[in-house]
Design an enzyme around this catalytic site. Sequence first.
Site, mmCIF file in Angstrom:
data_model
loop_
_atom_site.group_PDB
_atom_site.id
_atom_site.type_symbol
_atom_site.label_atom_id
_atom_site.label_comp_id
_atom_site.label_asym_id
_atom_site.label_seq_id
_atom_site.Cartn_x
_atom_site.Cartn_y
_atom_site.Cartn_z
ATOM 1 N N GLY A 70 34.779 -28.797 6.288
ATOM 2 C CA GLY A 70 34.589 -27.477 6.876
ATOM 3 C C GLY A 70 34.074 -26.477 5.850
ATOM 4 O O GLY A 70 33.958 -26.770 4.654
ATOM 5 N N ASP A 71 33.725 -25.292 6.325
ATOM 6 C CA ASP A 71 33.250 -24.192 5.469
ATOM 7 C C ASP A 71 31.948 -24.529 4.748
ATOM 8 O O ASP A 71 31.671 -24.008 3.669
ATOM 9 C CB ASP A 71 34.326 -23.794 4.440
ATOM 10 N N LYS A 76 25.265 -20.188 9.326
ATOM 11 C CA LYS A 76 23.988 -19.627 8.887
ATOM 12 C C LYS A 76 22.813 -20.378 9.504
ATOM 13 O O LYS A 76 21.886 -19.760 10.042
ATOM 14 C CB LYS A 76 23.901 -19.662 7.365
ATOM 15 N N ASN A 96 40.449 -21.319 14.706
ATOM 16 C CA ASN A 96 40.641 -21.805 13.337
ATOM 17 C C ASN A 96 39.313 -21.964 12.620
ATOM 18 O O ASN A 96 39.269 -22.127 11.401
ATOM 19 C CB ASN A 96 41.393 -23.145 13.337
ATOM 20 N N ALA A 97 38.215 -21.935 13.378
ATOM 21 C CA ALA A 97 36.885 -22.000 12.774
ATOM 22 C C ALA A 97 36.508 -20.603 12.296
ATOM 23 O O ALA A 97 36.821 -19.606 12.945
ATOM 24 C CB ALA A 97 35.867 -22.500 13.794
ATOM 25 N N HIS A 99 33.015 -18.659 10.848
ATOM 26 C CA HIS A 99 31.611 -18.709 10.465
ATOM 27 C C HIS A 99 31.156 -17.309 10.063
ATOM 28 O O HIS A 99 31.259 -16.369 10.839
ATOM 29 C CB HIS A 99 30.752 -19.232 11.618
ATOM 30 N N ASN A 280 34.665 -26.797 12.329
ATOM 31 C CA ASN A 280 35.372 -27.705 11.425
ATOM 32 C C ASN A 280 34.367 -28.747 10.904
ATOM 33 O O ASN A 280 33.206 -28.404 10.710
ATOM 34 C CB ASN A 280 36.577 -28.331 12.117
ATOM 35 N N THR A 356 38.818 -17.492 7.950
ATOM 36 C CA THR A 356 39.895 -17.317 8.923
ATOM 37 C C THR A 356 41.199 -16.899 8.266
ATOM 38 O O THR A 356 41.891 -16.012 8.757
ATOM 39 C CB THR A 356 40.110 -18.628 9.718
ATOM 40 N N LYS A 387 24.370 -23.664 -0.455
ATOM 41 C CA LYS A 387 24.968 -23.110 -1.681
ATOM 42 C C LYS A 387 24.531 -23.838 -2.956
ATOM 43 O O LYS A 387 25.303 -23.951 -3.910
ATOM 44 C CB LYS A 387 26.493 -23.091 -1.563
#
Length: 483
Positions: A70-71, A76, A96-97, A99, A280, A356, A387
């Site tokens: 996740g993350d 984007k 729980n997600a 963005h 997720n 979150t 990234k």
Amino acid sequence: MALEVHGTHLKRTSVPRKTAGARAKHPQAPRRASKAVAKAQTTERTPAQAQEEEFAALAQVCAVLGSQWGDEGKGKLVDVLAQKYDVVARGQGGANAGHTIYDSDGNQYKLHLMPSGVLNPDAQCIIGNGVVVNLPSLFEEIKGLEGRGICCKGRVLVSDRAHLLFDFHKEVDGLREEELAGKKIGTTKRGIGPCYSNKAIRNGIRVGDLNHPDVFAEKLARLVDENRKRFAGSFDLDVEAEVAAYKEYFEELRPYIGDSVHVINQAYSEGKRILVEGANATMLDLDFGTYPYVTSSNPSIGGVCTGLGLSPHKFGCVIGVAKAYTTRVGEGPYPTELFGEMAERVREEGGEYGTTTGRPRRCGWLDVVALDYACTINGFTHLNITKLDVLSVLDEIKLGVAYKAPNGDVLPAFPSDLTLLEQVEVVYETLPGWKSDISKCRTWSDLPAAAQAYVRRVEELTGVECRWIGVGPGREALITKDE
């Protein structure tokens, strides 16, 4: 060059590139990729124009899925692609997600339930049947968006088959974590697991149940009573007050409710373009992730199909999103995890704190074993590496390319046995860093040779084209690899 294990000794040796093996496992990957993307002719076009044309030429139905824990920055890419799609849908997970996306003016938006396509005023946004929906959270998100000039009414559809996540599910989530003591899962305590548990044992409450007040009240009373017995002395709820609150919520929600399965398949039949946003990621998948340190849904491609009612053959493009390194939040084994000064350096450089929860994320090197596993499960046609700019500060960068068991054997694939996973020794390849700011790069040729080599090595090891590379948070900071 690759690392080969001989007994307990590692030596660097020339071997056939793993792409051959990877493509043998995924024989259609290169062909599917060429069909899914019609590469834009860049003659007399700016990179941004060429990229827009490429996105417009992607398949009618495209899914963007997380490939790690996740993350990864899925929001984007979804936000960028959503400008070219008619429907943007979510099929699993809940609040729980998290963005984080940016509009064309650089304004930041943090979304939890709402599909990232909400910034495209022409896109219909669908919260599918596989999502668990907390109405107060949804209303808060809608209010925040409309307060910033983003219209939701008439554009957002909530499936009547989606399950309702009540605030008491969050309380139950916390109570369950307390029971686990030293073996906590590390959930976000957003009530996701308890809500999906109710769905699985068939006593959950769906959005469509709000159409029948008496049935809704009866189901809610039964659900609350079960939790009273389960957590005697620690749990209670005023059922009448909750029923009254949900009568008001229903009136607010009514304009948004619809048959998402019919709507999305009708859109497909009409030739509309559909973008599916995963929440997720594969390594948190209930079946394929590091169970039990996972989420409570299936963020892999199978969960997308069941969470929206879209048949598998309709997907022409499946994009896997992966950070150039890895992060995870919560407990569970994490083979390539970094510690100490290096972990803190990557965390601060990448701003690795949960959207979150705000929790600091655990950081590590890119785990190619896990990434290849995710590619196998999902059949990714392309990868989006995000990234990459975060690694610019490092002198050298490592790739985790294999796992060695305690007896020295190299594991053939990502293991299901967590005890074994916690004991593996990661085999690393070390690549040189580029030690220069790449955040302003906008074409593949702008990237330093070492950065290009890093991306190519990931392609070689997974057998999947790294088509897009993120070098910053904004929409424009996305490079198309066009060599």
